[in-house]
Design a protein around this motif. Structure first.
Motif, PDB file in Angstrom:
ATOM      1  N   ALA A 270       1.282  -0.861  -0.185  1.00  0.00           N
ATOM      2  CA  ALA A 270      -0.095   0.195  -0.030  1.00  0.00           C
ATOM      3  C   ALA A 270       1.183   1.189   0.287  1.00  0.00           C
ATOM      4  O   ALA A 270       2.117   1.551   0.268  1.00  0.00           O
ATOM      5  N   ASP A 271       0.469   2.334  -0.623  1.00  0.00           N
ATOM      6  CA  ASP A 271       1.340   3.674  -0.753  1.00  0.00           C
ATOM      7  C   ASP A 271       0.811   4.712   0.578  1.00  0.00           C
ATOM      8  O   ASP A 271      -1.001   5.067   0.116  1.00  0.00           O
TER       9      ASP A 271
ATOM     10  N   LEU B 144       3.113  -2.597  -6.846  1.00  0.00           N
ATOM     11  CA  LEU B 144       2.958  -3.529  -7.607  1.00  0.00           C
ATOM     12  C   LEU B 144       4.923  -4.783  -6.921  1.00  0.00           C
ATOM     13  O   LEU B 144       5.385  -4.047  -7.966  1.00  0.00           O
ATOM     14  N   LEU B 145       4.182  -5.955  -6.424  1.00  0.00           N
ATOM     15  CA  LEU B 145       5.278  -6.527  -6.647  1.00  0.00           C
ATOM     16  C   LEU B 145       5.719  -7.972  -7.545  1.00  0.00           C
ATOM     17  O   LEU B 145       4.580  -8.202  -7.384  1.00  0.00           O
ATOM     18  N   LEU B 146       6.185  -8.017  -8.672  1.00  0.00           N
ATOM     19  CA  LEU B 146       6.531  -8.896  -9.462  1.00  0.00           C
ATOM     20  C   LEU B 146       8.013  -9.620  -9.267  1.00  0.00           C
ATOM     21  O   LEU B 146       8.459  -8.489  -9.662  1.00  0.00           O
TER      22      LEU B 146
ATOM     23  N   HIS C 194       9.263  -4.114  -8.546  1.00  0.00           N
ATOM     24  CA  HIS C 194       8.447  -2.147  -7.665  1.00  0.00           C
ATOM     25  C   HIS C 194       8.068  -1.739  -8.519  1.00  0.00           C
ATOM     26  O   HIS C 194       8.230  -0.876  -9.509  1.00  0.00           O
ATOM     27  N   ILE C 195       6.719  -1.676  -9.274  1.00  0.00           N
ATOM     28  CA  ILE C 195       5.165  -1.090  -9.727  1.00  0.00           C
ATOM     29  C   ILE C 195       5.015  -0.206  -8.827  1.00  0.00           C
ATOM     30  O   ILE C 195       3.870  -0.379  -8.756  1.00  0.00           O
ATOM     31  N   LYS C 196       5.317   1.240  -9.590  1.00  0.00           N
ATOM     32  CA  LYS C 196       3.954   1.476  -8.785  1.00  0.00           C
ATOM     33  C   LYS C 196       3.575   2.187  -9.534  1.00  0.00           C
ATOM     34  O   LYS C 196       3.172   2.883 -10.509  1.00  0.00           O
ATOM     35  N   GLU C 197       2.593   3.616  -8.904  1.00  0.00           N
ATOM     36  CA  GLU C 197       1.050   3.997  -8.831  1.00  0.00           C
ATOM     37  C   GLU C 197       0.407   2.910  -9.173  1.00  0.00           C
ATOM     38  O   GLU C 197      -0.540   2.961 -10.730  1.00  0.00           O
TER      39      GLU C 197
END
Length: 795
Positions: free
Chosen positions: A262-263, A272-274, A564-567
């Motif tokens: 969560a932000d 999002l973590l892949l 780490h893919i943001k927003e």
């Protein structure tokens, strides 16, 4: 026969000839005793240089092949993805998957993960099972597969298909896989009889039936016993894998684990973590990534993790298991550089004041006054509301006086007069015209028809009576289906307002049309290239340079990483966590400019299994390589000899068309699979297949309509035509446009007759009473901007 024509035969080469005789053609003319060098090898050591060059090329090919083999099957290579696809619904894929994983893992009973590390084969593999009936999942698995193993069962016969071993869904998926580009393929044959003779016969029958459906290099293996699977795995280990070309152009990651953080600053978004292996190319932390079906995003960090499935000996594994090797240990972390990070630029933000005119200078005002004086000296009678661009189309006869121009000069419709047309033809010399043009001269039209002075029939008809009359005439002409663009002129609105955006063209092929004229507001939000080929070459060269430089901000291929893919919207992240249980989640790196919107054109063909009509501007889900987005295309024909293309209202079966959409930029070549969502929650169906063709907002697509009228009276080359228009003002507005008949006559509108839209037309031949008079009008068509872009939330 004699002289120079006497036949001279080639001398017989005897094996008893001397060495000097055999080398006579090599002797030098200057020095008879010395054998000369061949003229082709004048340079010293040419043969040695040629031999050395060939050896160098062979060594380079051998080294390239060895590097490929090490990259795909070495200890540092990512696990090979094997997708098992059942050709028929009755095939038991669960048993095949379990048998294959047990052969690879070499462990006893118990649950085996989908990714295994085999020390016996020196191979790591991920085995995926394609769910039969789920088209989207099968497509996503085929995009990332290194090997597609099609499983056929001898005991199952599919009578609803052309093949006994492939059902309708299997045939559909096969055609989709071919459109995407097949990787290495093989066929596993199951349920063979135990009797040796029957076993061979069943195997030969199955191979003969399936051989035509697969590539020539596809191998067939029996796969019932452990020994047969063992043989297959040894051959697969040594096999050189082939993948589609488009997949090797971009880095991609198949997620093995999906999490979200969560932000704190924004509750609607999260990170999002892949987790997964990076494949094909190295990925820069400054690049943008596309998550399949969810959109384009920036990276906040890339972590290189310890490999959870190391390919090492058993003793080393036992020694390292005590150290909890399977825990996610971060080896290295990369953070983006704000000055170098690719911006997430999707749409251009136009400046509403960009077109505002500043206060003119004195020089500009003096120049404007001079231009205005010149325009007053040279007057031109132009239709009301005509722009300078449109005025250039009208032929200006300098020999005519302004007094010769009739009162009909304030018409509003403009016709392209690139070639000698009907407007401005009154004062031309008939001797300079051909027979058809001479027949259109006013010497034929000066004679009044016998009924011009009398009000035509039907002047006092009501609206309902006119509609009934038009319906009867159209029913009489219903057998002619060669003109699908015919439209009816409305009775309740003037045609000059209803068709205000349309114009006439003298020639569809050669007439000019400015691609920058009257663009829609959506064109202010897109991007365009001055030279697509040059830009694409520069972008790929930049990506290759980044690959070869081994920069610090890049993660090398075959690494196990966490992106780490943001927003990312929280709703999208929750949906992705649900989808990853059944469908592989792929994150692919984007090249420069590939997040920006533009106008993309695809060569597209309706799929053979889809029977419903596909109308223009309907919502379709486009699968373009790894990317997925929603688009509303328009279809057009492809004219190689013209810069204008005719719009098609439907996608016709059996031939290729061009689909134009607003979509993010992607550089070709890329395959296209278009899916059409079904109603009531049914799974989407394959509507069309094709490939990306070009990126060109200036491609002119014209929508054509045909207004029709019907001759009421015919006198020589003249005819009184009714029901094309319903008031004389519309006749005067469309007067410059050429008319033609379905029987091949060409003509022009001379003048309106009466008060109900009838008109007098002059043709280049005698028109038939039962013929139909047509007028072609064109306007430029544009795609529809999609209301929502990505299909994850709609799934």
């Amino acid at each position: 026969m004699g002289g120079s024509r006497v036949q001279v035969n080639k001398t017989h080469k005897s094996r008893f000839s001397s060495k000097s005789t055999r080398n006579l053609h090599k002797t030098s003319l200057k020095d008879k005793s010395r054998i000369a060098k061949s003229e082709r090898n004048v340079a010293k050591g040419a043969r040695a240089a040629r031999v050395q060059r060939n050896k160098m090329l062979r060594d380079q090919k051998r080294a390239t092949l060895l590097n490929e083999k090490r990259a795909s099957s070495g200890s540092a290579s990512p696990p090979r993805v094997i997708v098992l696809f059942g050709l028929c619904a009755s095939v038991n894929l669960n048993s095949v998957t379990e048998d294959l994983l047990r052969v690879l893992s070499s462990e006893g009973n118990g649950a085996v993960p989908s990714t295994v590390c085999s020390s016996e084969y020196r191979l790591r593999a991920t085995v995926l099972q394609a769910p039969h009936g789920d088209l989207s999942a099968c497509m996503e698995m085929a995009k990332v597969a290194d090997l597609i193993a099609f499983v056929a069962s001898v005991s199952s016969f599919c009578e609803d298909s052309t093949s006994y071993y492939i059902d309708s869904f299997g045939s559909q998926c096969l055609s989709v896989f071919r459109s995407l580009g097949l990787p290495s393929t093989t066929v596993l044959i199951r349920d063979l009889p135990t009797d040796l003779k029957k076993r061979q016969e069943s195997k030969k029958l199955c191979i003969s039936d399936l051989a035509s459906e697969f590539p020539e290099d596809c191998k067939f293996y029996p796969a019932d016993t452990k020994d047969e699977l063992h043989k297959f795995m040894w051959l697969f280990k040594e096999q050189r894998l082939t993948v589609p070309h488009w997949r090797n152009q971009r880095p991609y990651l198949m997620a093995q684990k999906v999490d979200m953080v969560a932000d704190d600053c924004d509750s609607a978004n999260c990170t999002l973590l892949l987790n997964g292996y990076l494949r094909a190319h190295s990925l820069s932390v400054n690049q943008l990534v596309h998550v399949s079906g969810a959109g384009d995003f920036q990276l906040s960090k890339i972590e290189i993790l310890k490999d959870p499935f190391p390919l090492k000996s058993r003793k080393e594994q036992d020694a390292m298991e005590s150290d909890e090797i399977h825990d996610a240990e971060v080896i290295r972390s990369l953070a983006p550089d704000p000055s170098k990070q690719e911006p997430l630029l999707v749409e251009n933000v136009p400046d509403p004041l960009a077109g505002e005119q500043t206060w003119p200078t004195e020089a500009e005002m003096a120049e404007a006054d001079q231009n205005q004086k010149e325009k007053r000296l040279k007057k031109r009678a132009l239709p009301r509301g005509t722009s300078e661009y449109q005025a250039a189309w009208i032929v200006d006869d300098t020999d005519e006086d302004d007094s010769d121009i009739d009162d009909d000069a304030d018409d509003g419709m403009v016709l392209d007069q690139e070639e000698s047309g009907f407007a401005g033809q009154e004062k031309t010399n008939n001797s300079d015209l051909d027979d058809d043009q001479a027949s259109l001269s006013f010497k034929y039209s000066d004679d009044e028809t016998e009924n011009d002075s009398v009000m035509m029939e039907g002047e006092n008809l009501s609206r309902e009576q006119i509609e009934d009359e038009i319906r009867k005439i159209k029913e009489a002409h219903a057998e002619d289906e060669e003109f699908p663009d015919e439209v009816d002129t409305p009775l309740d609105a003037p045609a000059r307002k209803r068709f205000a955006k349309y114009r006439g063209l003298k020639s569809f092929r050669t007439s000019s049309w400015d691609p920058k004229e009257s663009l829609p507001p959506e064109y202010a939000r897109i991007f365009a290239f001055d030279n697509l080929a040059r830009t694409q070459k520069h972008v790929f060269a930049k990506a290759l340079e980044m690959e070869q430089e081994d920069r610090e901000d890049c993660v090398p291929a075959s690494s196990y990483v966490r992106l780490h893919i943001k927003e990312v919207p929280v709703t999208v992240a929750y949906r992705l966590q649900e989808l990853v249980k059944t469908v592989p989640l792929v994150a692919s790196g984007l090249l420069q400019h590939e997040s920006k919107m533009s106008v993309l054109h695809f060569s597209i063909k309706k799929h053979d299994t889809y029977n419903a009509p596909i109308k223009a501007k309907e919502e379709l889900v486009f699968h373009v390589g790894f990317r997925q987005f929603i688009a509303r295309p328009i279809f057009s024909s492809d004219n190689f000899n013209s810069d204008k293309h005719k719009m098609e209202r439907f996608l016709h079966a059996g031939r290729f068309s061009v689909a134009s959409i607003y979509a993010p930029i992607s550089f070709p070549p890329l395959p296209l699979i278009a899916l059409k969502s079904a109603e009531a929650g049914a799974p989407p169906a394959v509507a069309a297949v094709g490939s990306l063709r070009s990126i060109d907002p200036d491609r002119i697509i014209l929508k054509k309509i045909i207004l029709t009228g019907y001759p009421q009276r015919v006198s020589k080359l003249k005819a009184s035509v009714r029901y094309m228009f319903h008031n004389p003002e519309d006749v005067r507005w469309f007067k410059p446009v050429e008319v033609w008949t379905k029987n091949g006559r060409r003509g022009r509108v001379k003048e309106p007759v009466g008060t109900h839209g009838a008109m007098k037309c002059v043709f280049n031949g005698v028109p038939q009473q039962h013929d139909t008079v047509c007028m072609s009008l064109y306007k430029r068509a544009y795609p529809k901007w999609p209301e929502h872009r990505f299909p994850v939330l709609d799934a």
